[in-house]
Scaffold this active site. Structure first.
Site, PDB file in Angstrom:
ATOM      1  N   ASP A  54       0.831  -1.202   0.000  1.00  0.00           N
ATOM      2  CA  ASP A  54       0.000   0.000   0.000  1.00  0.00           C
ATOM      3  C   ASP A  54       0.865   1.251   0.000  1.00  0.00           C
ATOM      4  O   ASP A  54       0.359   2.365   0.015  1.00  0.00           O
ATOM      5  CB  ASP A  54      -1.051  -0.010   1.124  1.00  0.00           C
ATOM      6  CG  ASP A  54      -0.485  -0.312   2.477  1.00  0.00           C
ATOM      7  OD1 ASP A  54       0.743  -0.261   2.625  1.00  0.00           O
ATOM      8  OD2 ASP A  54      -1.278  -0.586   3.390  1.00  0.00           O
ATOM      9  N   SER A  55       2.190   1.070  -0.070  1.00  0.00           N
ATOM     10  CA  SER A  55       3.081   2.198  -0.330  1.00  0.00           C
ATOM     11  C   SER A  55       2.797   2.789  -1.704  1.00  0.00           C
ATOM     12  O   SER A  55       3.279   3.869  -2.033  1.00  0.00           O
ATOM     13  CB  SER A  55       4.542   1.756  -0.244  1.00  0.00           C
ATOM     14  OG  SER A  55       4.780   0.656  -1.096  1.00  0.00           O
ATOM     15  N   ASP A  81      -0.933  -6.222  -0.180  1.00  0.00           N
ATOM     16  CA  ASP A  81      -1.220  -5.612   1.117  1.00  0.00           C
ATOM     17  C   ASP A  81      -2.719  -5.472   1.305  1.00  0.00           C
ATOM     18  O   ASP A  81      -3.420  -5.025   0.388  1.00  0.00           O
ATOM     19  CB  ASP A  81      -0.608  -4.199   1.155  1.00  0.00           C
ATOM     20  CG  ASP A  81       0.589  -4.120   2.077  1.00  0.00           C
ATOM     21  OD1 ASP A  81       0.679  -4.925   3.015  1.00  0.00           O
ATOM     22  OD2 ASP A  81       1.439  -3.241   1.838  1.00  0.00           O
ATOM     23  N   LYS A 111      -0.885  -9.519   2.842  1.00  0.00           N
ATOM     24  CA  LYS A 111      -0.053  -9.071   3.966  1.00  0.00           C
ATOM     25  C   LYS A 111      -0.877  -8.130   4.836  1.00  0.00           C
ATOM     26  O   LYS A 111      -1.647  -7.325   4.297  1.00  0.00           O
ATOM     27  CB  LYS A 111       1.204  -8.362   3.466  1.00  0.00           C
ATOM     28  CG  LYS A 111       2.080  -7.803   4.605  1.00  0.00           C
ATOM     29  CD  LYS A 111       3.465  -7.414   4.145  1.00  0.00           C
ATOM     30  CE  LYS A 111       3.569  -6.049   3.533  1.00  0.00           C
ATOM     31  NZ  LYS A 111       3.146  -4.937   4.421  1.00  0.00           N
ATOM     32  N   GLU A 113      -0.737  -5.848   8.814  1.00  0.00           N
ATOM     33  CA  GLU A 113       0.165  -5.296   9.816  1.00  0.00           C
ATOM     34  C   GLU A 113      -0.358  -5.534  11.228  1.00  0.00           C
ATOM     35  O   GLU A 113      -1.564  -5.530  11.454  1.00  0.00           O
ATOM     36  CB  GLU A 113       0.322  -3.784   9.583  1.00  0.00           C
ATOM     37  CG  GLU A 113       0.907  -3.443   8.229  1.00  0.00           C
ATOM     38  CD  GLU A 113       1.083  -1.944   8.016  1.00  0.00           C
ATOM     39  OE1 GLU A 113       0.766  -1.152   8.934  1.00  0.00           O
ATOM     40  OE2 GLU A 113       1.526  -1.573   6.924  1.00  0.00           O
ATOM     41  N   GLU A 180      10.137  -4.287   9.895  1.00  0.00           N
ATOM     42  CA  GLU A 180      10.546  -2.973   9.370  1.00  0.00           C
ATOM     43  C   GLU A 180      11.112  -2.079  10.476  1.00  0.00           C
ATOM     44  O   GLU A 180      10.517  -1.934  11.542  1.00  0.00           O
ATOM     45  CB  GLU A 180       9.327  -2.299   8.708  1.00  0.00           C
ATOM     46  CG  GLU A 180       9.643  -0.925   8.139  1.00  0.00           C
ATOM     47  CD  GLU A 180       8.586  -0.414   7.155  1.00  0.00           C
ATOM     48  OE1 GLU A 180       7.662  -1.168   6.804  1.00  0.00           O
ATOM     49  OE2 GLU A 180       8.718   0.754   6.745  1.00  0.00           O
TER      50      GLU A 180
HETATM   51  O1  KIV Z   1       3.582  -1.089   1.534  1.00  0.00           O
HETATM   52  C1  KIV Z   1       4.762  -1.456   1.381  1.00  0.00           C
HETATM   53  O2  KIV Z   1       5.400  -1.184   0.370  1.00  0.00           O
HETATM   54  C2  KIV Z   1       5.386  -2.256   2.432  1.00  0.00           C
HETATM   55  C3  KIV Z   1       6.862  -2.472   2.349  1.00  0.00           C
HETATM   56  C4  KIV Z   1       7.566  -1.246   2.786  1.00  0.00           C
HETATM   57  C5  KIV Z   1       7.295  -3.667   3.114  1.00  0.00           C
HETATM   58  O3  KIV Z   1       4.721  -2.681   3.326  1.00  0.00           O
END
Ligand code: KIV
Length: 264
Positions: A54-55, A81, A111, A113, A180
């Site tokens: 989600d970056s 994500d 993924k 968090e 991280e």
């Molecule tokens: O959203 C993302 O790109 C991430 C990475 C920084 C691991 O979670």
């Protein structure tokens, strides 16, 4: 540690392959990826795991490209994500949201968090047949709670909490973990204590693999340079130079030339 064999078959990487790689001490290569073009290139280069992170919102300042990132991938494991608040309300809604993401994107895993508070959700997702990668340390979706990009687990109590959280996620059924912005010795200890692979970002060399945001390692992002990012290219300069030259040639009439035109 062994290097990626250039002749490796293009068989799809599965979550179980990551466990084998950890057991064989083969470091796992992971990058973010937001579109088909890069997905194909990264896949060809032998990147093991592509994270549709989600970056994307921060890096590309846009949305919606997640649906195309699995196209053209022949080998890499594609992980998506779960968006902010899509897995916090209840376990059934997390299963419905994650299931929809898997169906619509074709990704092989998701993924999410968080530590022990997410254990029940992870259990529910895994029970529903959805492989889950965890994410601990600095978890970007909680950046407002952390109050900035700060290294996590620095004092003894925080380190203990982080280690316990990692064990919790493994027990709940996560197949791997992103760690991280954590001190390198702590990350090394966690990687050694867990059976599942630990992929580090700003967590030192003792993890079972590494992940970087693709646009950071290519030198396309310029406004923010974290200490843990290594730039392997400076593509922003190349882009500027190419576009400036194109604009100049359009303006002075030298592009398109005869070879770029059709006589009939
Ligand atoms: O959203 C993302 O790109 C991430 C990475 C920084 C691991 O979670």
């Amino acid at each position: 540690m062994t290097a990626f064999p250039q002749t490796a078959a293009t068989r799809l990487v599965r979550v179980t392959d990551l466990h084998r790689m950890k057991a064989e001490r083969q470091l796992i290569v992971m990058t973010t990826c937001y579109d088909t073009l890069f997905a194909k290139l990264l896949d060809e280069c032998g990147v093991d795991v592509l994270l549709v992170g989600d970056s994307v919102a921060e890096v590309l300042n846009g949305e919606g490209s997640t649906l195309t990132a699995t196209l053209g991938v022949r080998r890499a494991l594609v992980v998506c994500d779960l968006p902010f608040l899509s897995y916090h309300v209840s376990v059934p809604s997390a299963i419905a949201n994650a299931g929809r993401i898997m169906q619509e994107t074709g990704c092989a895993a998701v993924k999410l968090e968080g530590g022990r508070k997410r254990a029940e959700t992870i259990r529910g997702l895994v029970d529903a047949g959805i492989p889950v990668m965890g994410h601990l340390g600095l978890t970007p979706q909680s950046i407002h709670v952390f109050g900035g990009h700060r290294v996590q687990g620095r004092d003894e109590a925080a380190a203990r909490r982080l280690k316990a959280d990692a064990q919790c996620l493994q027990k709940a059924g996560a197949f791997a973990l992103v760690l991280e912005l954590v001190p390198a010795p702590l990350a090394t200890t966690i990687a050694k204590q867990l059976e599942i692979p630990v992929i580090g970002i700003g967590a030192g060399p003792g993890c079972d693999g590494q992940v970087l945001v693709l646009h950071d390692l290519l030198g396309l992002t310029e406004s923010f340079q974290a200490r843990f990012v290594k730039r392997y290219a400076t593509l922003s300069d190349e882009v500027r130079s190419a576009v400036r030259q194109y604009a100049a040639e359009v303006r002075d009439g030298s592009f398109p030339a005869a070879e770029h035109s059709f006589a009939e």
